[in-house]
Design an enzyme around this catalytic site. Structure first.
Site, PDB file in Angstrom:
ATOM      1  N   ASP A   1       0.817  -1.218   0.000  1.00 47.84           N
ATOM      2  CA  ASP A   1       0.000   0.000   0.000  1.00 47.84           C
ATOM      3  C   ASP A   1       0.852   1.271   0.000  1.00 47.84           C
ATOM      4  O   ASP A   1       2.013   1.267   0.435  1.00 47.84           O
ATOM      5  CB  ASP A   1      -0.896   0.030   1.235  1.00 47.84           C
ATOM      6  CG  ASP A   1      -2.071  -0.925   1.120  1.00 47.84           C
ATOM      7  OD1 ASP A   1      -2.112  -1.679   0.129  1.00 47.84           O
ATOM      8  OD2 ASP A   1      -2.931  -0.903   2.011  1.00 47.84           O
ATOM      9  N   ASP A   2       0.217   2.341  -0.490  1.00 53.64           N
ATOM     10  CA  ASP A   2       0.665   3.740  -0.312  1.00 53.64           C
ATOM     11  C   ASP A   2       1.759   4.188  -1.273  1.00 53.64           C
ATOM     12  O   ASP A   2       2.233   5.319  -1.175  1.00 53.64           O
ATOM     13  CB  ASP A   2       1.140   4.001   1.125  1.00 53.64           C
ATOM     14  CG  ASP A   2       0.074   3.736   2.155  1.00 53.64           C
ATOM     15  OD1 ASP A   2      -1.113   3.727   1.768  1.00 53.64           O
ATOM     16  OD2 ASP A   2       0.417   3.515   3.331  1.00 53.64           O
TER      17      ASP A   2
ATOM     18  N   HIS B   1      -5.740   2.968  -4.457  1.00 51.55           N
ATOM     19  CA  HIS B   1      -5.789   3.188  -3.007  1.00 51.55           C
ATOM     20  C   HIS B   1      -6.199   4.637  -2.724  1.00 51.55           C
ATOM     21  O   HIS B   1      -5.736   5.236  -1.761  1.00 51.55           O
ATOM     22  CB  HIS B   1      -4.410   2.884  -2.405  1.00 51.55           C
ATOM     23  CG  HIS B   1      -4.417   2.648  -0.926  1.00 51.55           C
ATOM     24  ND1 HIS B   1      -5.359   1.871  -0.293  1.00 51.55           N
ATOM     25  CD2 HIS B   1      -3.574   3.089   0.053  1.00 51.55           C
ATOM     26  CE1 HIS B   1      -5.105   1.844   1.004  1.00 51.55           C
ATOM     27  NE2 HIS B   1      -4.036   2.573   1.245  1.00 51.55           N
TER      28      HIS B   1
ATOM     29  N   HIS C   1      -5.483   9.393  -0.019  1.00 50.43           N
ATOM     30  CA  HIS C   1      -5.606   8.564   1.188  1.00 50.43           C
ATOM     31  C   HIS C   1      -6.569   9.127   2.236  1.00 50.43           C
ATOM     32  O   HIS C   1      -6.242   9.168   3.435  1.00 50.43           O
ATOM     33  CB  HIS C   1      -4.215   8.380   1.821  1.00 50.43           C
ATOM     34  CG  HIS C   1      -4.065   7.106   2.593  1.00 50.43           C
ATOM     35  ND1 HIS C   1      -4.443   6.975   3.909  1.00 50.43           N
ATOM     36  CD2 HIS C   1      -3.564   5.895   2.240  1.00 50.43           C
ATOM     37  CE1 HIS C   1      -4.182   5.760   4.345  1.00 50.43           C
ATOM     38  NE2 HIS C   1      -3.646   5.074   3.340  1.00 50.43           N
TER      39      HIS C   1
ATOM     40  N   HIS D   1       3.599  -2.585   3.124  1.00 47.05           N
ATOM     41  CA  HIS D   1       3.666  -1.201   2.619  1.00 47.05           C
ATOM     42  C   HIS D   1       4.997  -0.971   1.907  1.00 47.05           C
ATOM     43  O   HIS D   1       6.042  -1.450   2.369  1.00 47.05           O
ATOM     44  CB  HIS D   1       3.526  -0.191   3.761  1.00 47.05           C
ATOM     45  CG  HIS D   1       2.203  -0.263   4.472  1.00 47.05           C
ATOM     46  ND1 HIS D   1       1.948  -1.207   5.435  1.00 47.05           N
ATOM     47  CD2 HIS D   1       1.073   0.482   4.339  1.00 47.05           C
ATOM     48  CE1 HIS D   1       0.704  -1.046   5.887  1.00 47.05           C
ATOM     49  NE2 HIS D   1       0.144  -0.022   5.234  1.00 47.05           N
TER      50      HIS D   1
END
Length: 743
Positions: free
Chosen positions: A106-107, A157, A161, A258
């Site tokens: 993620d991210d 995603h 965020h 991540h």
């Protein structure tokens, strides 16, 4: 055949048409000098705003909703697998088969850690799913392309965020469409995979998050949660990351990790052990659709959607580069400002100490007592000329006054002649401009020292005497006097008063020490006739003839110095329009003078010394630094609106404090009252912005090849030297009370 008279009329009409077209072309060009600076500032601001948006400094929402009840979430979802399908109105969930692991990151993408993770995956022949944010994908599209090229799958995603439970349906659509556009621009594909920010297991879905998941499904997306959470963002250690990520009893799993959001060293190290250990146990690391046996989540895009995405990525990349350059420029400006302030404080203090010593003498010769000629070029100065001439007649130094009337239409010459004052002569000429008027005066002067002043300026009785004393040094070719604002009781006048005392006179002390005085002010300056003759007199090549002649004297080897006690009181513009007109001419004329004398940089002797020391110094502090100075205000405004507000205010107050110290020191040196400094903060907010735009427009005029004409400023004639005799009542009925001094 047409008659000759008709042909003549046609020829004249064609000529008028061509002239009209030329005039219209010039008129069309002129507004561009307004439009271009506005467009430039708008573009810079837009780039900064775009950069702030992409870096989550603008419109970012960091709220996270606490857990709520889950009674509205279907039980089969809460107890089902991590892949939730609410497309086409249905509700179902899927799980990864046994011995299959879907690694998810993620991210990202992150420029530091994503490449290391990709290298590790490639080394162990493993695939994964990267849930990218639109902000990071826009900044690092090459990493997204690498992910796709090496066989990994991409999921969304969101763009920046946020917690989707706080977003409307329109807000969710915006997050999805912006991220898809970044993906399209980076890799030329769309994806049907989605992971909500702040999500975890299916069992953690509650009443606040479930509606967003349902809505995202209705837009055609599979929502992917996870079975095991490595919690690598907590940096618990490599062993603990591996333990938490490993599924039990050979079960399949979607594993959450991540590749961005901080130091991911432990994630990379854990991954390098996790992959071979589980591969040795029979696990296969696949994309989600590979593990589920479903069609690829990627769909190629073409046409306008592809070009929109590419345009977006290009603009983001450009904004990053532009703002990077702006930050460098800001550092440069800050350094220049501090260096300039430091030099002004040190060198102006040294100048004041030198010239105020009891035994100080300008040169080996005795004090200058010989008569001098004062030139007063005048064009429509009826309101001011009487006070100007009377102030000269009251001088305590022997002088000859020549008023050169440059084709005035308001009776300026007649007013002077009617005064019938001793030692005052009037020279009339057709309107030819200020340089021509001054040259005419020099040709008719009776003495070897020439003092020049403006027709709206008044001298104190001691001004001429103080101004000519430096000529006791035979190396001195010109002397700059201390020009002061007489009408400083109004706000604009007060701002100009600060500028004159700090920005001009403090500078002149510094330039005197450095030997590169750029300008003898037109309001109060003195010259040797022989120096003027050697450089060809006053030139009309530029709109800043005072700067032009000063640079020419430097190049000819003459010293140019500053006489602080030679005070002259001038009438500053009292409206924004007139101030603009004056400073536009000054700024453009200074650029012209610098360009005219550019060859001094490569010449030898005095010209080369001025060219390699004075010319760069003047260019840097009078043209380049002021041009970049608006960056300070752009970043200030950005920081005030989008943060960090407190640090921004602190930085601005720090700069203001430095300026206030310099201004107070300048006022102390000039023995001025400090109360005028109360308007300094307002000057920094409003007045400087006007000067920025003036300088930008001057640059645009220069770059577009335009020409700027002389413009006459409207005068009131209200300025008098301190202690002078009030003006007598005029024939029109003006009284001394109506023309009271404002100095």
């Amino acid at each position: 055949m047409a008659p000759r008279s008709n042909r003549r009329r046609s020829s004249r009409a064609d000529g008028r048409s061509r002239r009209a077209s030329a005039v219209n072309a010039r008129r069309r060009l002129l507004p561009m000098r307004w439009v271009l600076p506005v467009l430039l500032l708008t573009a810079v601001t837009a780039m900064l705003m775009l950069r702030g948006y992409v870096h989550s400094e603008i419109l970012a929402d960091y709220r996270v909703r606490p857990d709520t009840a889950a009674d509205q979430v279907p039980e089969k979802i809460r107890t089902g697998g991590p892949v939730i399908d609410t497309r086409n109105g249905g509700i179902s969930s899927l799980s990864v088969p046994r011995q299959r692991i879907v690694l998810t990151f993620d991210d990202g993408p992150d420029p530091t850690w994503t490449p290391k993770i990709l290298d590790t995956l490639k080394r162990h022949d493993a695939h994964a799913v990267f849930f990218i944010t639109g902000t990071m994908a826009s900044q690092y599209p090459d990493l997204v392309r690498r992910m796709v090229r090496e066989g990994h799958e991409i999921g969304l995603h969101t763009f920046n965020h946020p917690d989707l439970s706080y977003k409307s349906w329109g807000g969710i659509d915006w997050q999805l469409s912006q991220t898809q556009m970044a993906l399209e621009g980076a890799a030329g594909i769309r994806t049907s995979l989605f992971r909500p920010p702040y999500s975890s297991f299916a069992g953690a879905i509650d009443n606040a998050s479930w509606p967003a998941i349902e809505y995202v499904g209705s837009r055609g997306y599979l929502t992917v949660l996870n079975d095991t959470d490595s919690e690598d963002w907590k940096k618990p250690g490599v062993d603990e990351i591996i333990r938490r990520a490993t599924p039990k009893n050979g079960e399949g799993a979607v594993v959450l990790m991540h590749d961005s959001g901080g130091d991911r060293r432990q994630t990379v190290e854990a991954l390098d052990r996790f992959l071979p250990e589980l591969q040795a146990k029979g696990y296969r690391f696949q994309n989600l659709t590979e593990a589920l046996g479903a069609p690829s989540a990627h769909t190629p895009v073409t046409g306008i959607e592809l070009w929109k995405g590419r345009a977006w990525v290009f603009l983001v990349q450009a904004s990053d580069k532009v703002t990077g350059v702006l930050v460098v420029g800001l550092v440069v400006v800050g350094t220049l400002v501090l260096v300039r302030f430091g030099l002004m404080l040190l060198l102006s203090g040294a100048h004041a100490r030198r010239v105020r010593r009891k035994n100080f003498r300008w040169g080996p010769n005795a004090p200058v007592t010989e008569p001098v000629t004062v030139l007063v070029p005048a064009y429509n100065e009826a309101k001011c000329i009487e006070k100007t001439v009377r102030s000269l007649v009251a001088s305590d130094h022997p002088i000859e006054v020549l008023v050169i009337d440059d084709g005035s239409s308001d009776g300026t010459a007649r007013i002077v002649e009617d005064l019938n004052l001793p030692g005052v002569r009037v020279i009339r000429q057709l309107n030819a401009g200020k340089p021509a008027a001054l040259n005419r005066g020099v040709a008719n002067a009776s003495h070897d020292i020439i003092v020049m002043m403006d027709g709206d300026t008044v001298f104190e009785p001691s001004t001429v005497r103080e101004l000519v004393q430096p000529f006791a040094d035979p190396r001195v070719g010109a002397v700059a006097g201390n020009a002061k604002v007489g009408n400083k009781n109004k706000l604009i006048g007060s701002w100009q008063h600060i500028e004159y005392v700090m920005g001009f006179n403090l500078d002149r002390r510094m330039y005197d020490i450095l030997g590169c005085m750029p300008t003898i002010p037109g309001a109060v300056g003195a010259f040797r006739r022989s120096a003027l003759e050697r450089v060809g007199g006053m030139s009309d090549d530029t709109l800043a003839e005072d700067t032009d002649i000063t640079m020419a004297l430097h190049r000819d080897g003459w010293r140019v110095v500053y006489a602080e006690n030679a005070r002259a009181w001038t009438e500053a513009p009292e409206s924004v329009r007139q101030l603009w007109s004056q400073r536009y001419r000054w700024s453009y004329g200074t650029m012209q003078a610098i360009w005219k004398h550019r060859r001094a940089i490569v010449e030898r002797g005095p010209s080369g010394r001025f060219g390699r020391i004075g010319l760069p110094f003047v260019s840097l502090f009078m043209v380049v630094a002021p041009l970049l100075a608006p960056l300070i205000d752009i970043f200030l405004l950005y920081g005030l609106v989008f943060g960090p507000t407190q640090k921004t205010i602190g930085a601005w107050l720090g700069v203001l404090a430095v300026q206030a110290v310099c201004a107070a020191y300048a006022f102390w040196l000039d023995r001025e009252k400090m109360r005028h400094l109360l308007s300094l903060p307002l000057q920094q907010i409003f007045y400087r912005q006007l000067m920025y735009v003036v300088l930008l427009r001057s640059w645009m005029t220069a770059l577009t090849g335009g020409r700027l004409r002389w413009q006459k400023l409207r005068r009131t004639g209200a300025v008098e030297a301190p202690g002078s005799i009030p003006r007598r009542r005029t024939e029109s009925g003006d009284s001394a009370r109506e023309q009271r001094p404002v100095g």
